[in-house]
Scaffold this motif. Structure first.
Motif, short mmCIF file in Angstrom:
data_model
loop_
_atom_site.label_atom_id
_atom_site.label_comp_id
_atom_site.label_asym_id
_atom_site.label_seq_id
_atom_site.Cartn_x
_atom_site.Cartn_y
_atom_site.Cartn_z
N HIS A 24 0.62 -1.23 0.00
CA HIS A 24 0.09 0.00 -0.10
C HIS A 24 0.95 1.22 0.02
N LEU A 25 2.01 1.07 0.66
CA LEU A 25 2.96 2.34 0.79
C LEU A 25 3.48 2.62 -0.80
N ALA A 26 3.49 1.47 -1.70
CA ALA A 26 4.15 1.82 -2.92
C ALA A 26 2.95 2.43 -3.79
N VAL A 27 1.89 2.17 -3.51
CA VAL A 27 0.73 2.44 -4.21
C VAL A 27 0.59 4.00 -3.96
N ALA A 28 0.68 4.56 -2.79
CA ALA A 28 0.45 5.80 -2.26
C ALA A 28 1.67 6.58 -2.97
N GLU A 29 2.92 6.03 -2.88
CA GLU A 29 3.93 6.86 -3.55
C GLU A 29 3.70 7.01 -5.02
N ILE A 30 3.32 6.02 -5.81
CA ILE A 30 2.78 6.33 -7.11
C ILE A 30 1.95 7.42 -7.19
N CYS A 33 1.77 10.87 -2.79
CA CYS A 33 1.02 11.19 -1.43
C CYS A 33 1.30 10.37 -0.32
N SER A 34 1.04 10.80 0.82
CA SER A 34 1.14 9.63 1.90
C SER A 34 0.14 8.71 1.91
N LEU A 35 0.48 7.50 2.73
CA LEU A 35 -0.53 6.41 2.66
C LEU A 35 -1.92 6.74 3.30
N SER A 36 -1.83 7.71 4.43
CA SER A 36 -3.12 8.01 5.02
C SER A 36 -3.85 8.84 4.13
N ARG A 37 -3.08 9.79 3.38
CA ARG A 37 -4.00 10.70 2.53
C ARG A 37 -4.40 10.11 1.33
#
Length: 180
Positions: A24-30, A33-37
């Protein structure tokens, strides 16, 4: 890169890694934005959580695998990262409403298509010549009342709308009298 393009790239990553444990962190980086955002934004736009989206897509793809191949349930459970065939079967039945064997025999399943993000704005005259002049909030019922009136005579039109609304919706005569 535009917001919708970043979100679609994140979905592309999820779809490319759907048979793996999704980072999920990689998805957010793509999505830049941050994971929570990202999780908040994804839920706000799609009305499903990121984890729920991944689960639904896996179940939809698993049904497709059942219908188009001779794959065994135990292999499907492993393919989509379930700890056991029983856990997979429970999740499958919860999602599709029927067990995997029935899907294979009768073709009954729930399709959950891939999400894609697009922004489309049509026209440029939304609420043209309209102005919100009255905004009433009723805290007891969490209801908001707004009146949009033609700007040619906004004050009198808003006053008439407010008066009509007060007469029809306020039970307190004193409050109604102040508006009339």
């Amino acid at each position: 890169m535009e917001w919708s393009e970043r979100m679609n790239e994140a979905i592309n990553y999820i779809e490319a890694h759907i048979e793996e444990k999704i980072n999920h962190l990689a998805v957010a980086e793509i999505a830049c934005c941050s994971l929570s955002r990202f999780q908040r934004m994804f839920y706000f736009v799609t009305d499903v959580t990121l984890a729920e989206y991944v689960r639904c897509r896996r179940m939809s793809l698993a049904a497709n695998d059942l219908l188009n191949s001779d794959i065994k349930i135990i292999e499907l459970a492993q393919k989509y990262n379930y700890e056991s065939p029983e856990a997979f079967t429970r999740a499958f039945q919860t999602f599709h409403g029927v067990p995997p064997t029935i899907t294979r025999k009768l073709g009954i399943y729930t399709d959950y298509p891939r999400i894609s993000f697009q922004i489309k704005i049509n026209g440029g005259n939304f609420n043209l010549n309209m102005k919100s002049l009255v905004h009433i909030e009723e805290h007891s019922n969490d209801r908001v009342v707004s009146f949009f009136v033609n700007c040619k005579a906004p004050e009198s039109a808003a006053g008439d709308l407010l008066r009509d609304w007060a007469i029809n919706n306020l039970s307190d005569y004193t409050a109604r009298r102040c508006i009339e």
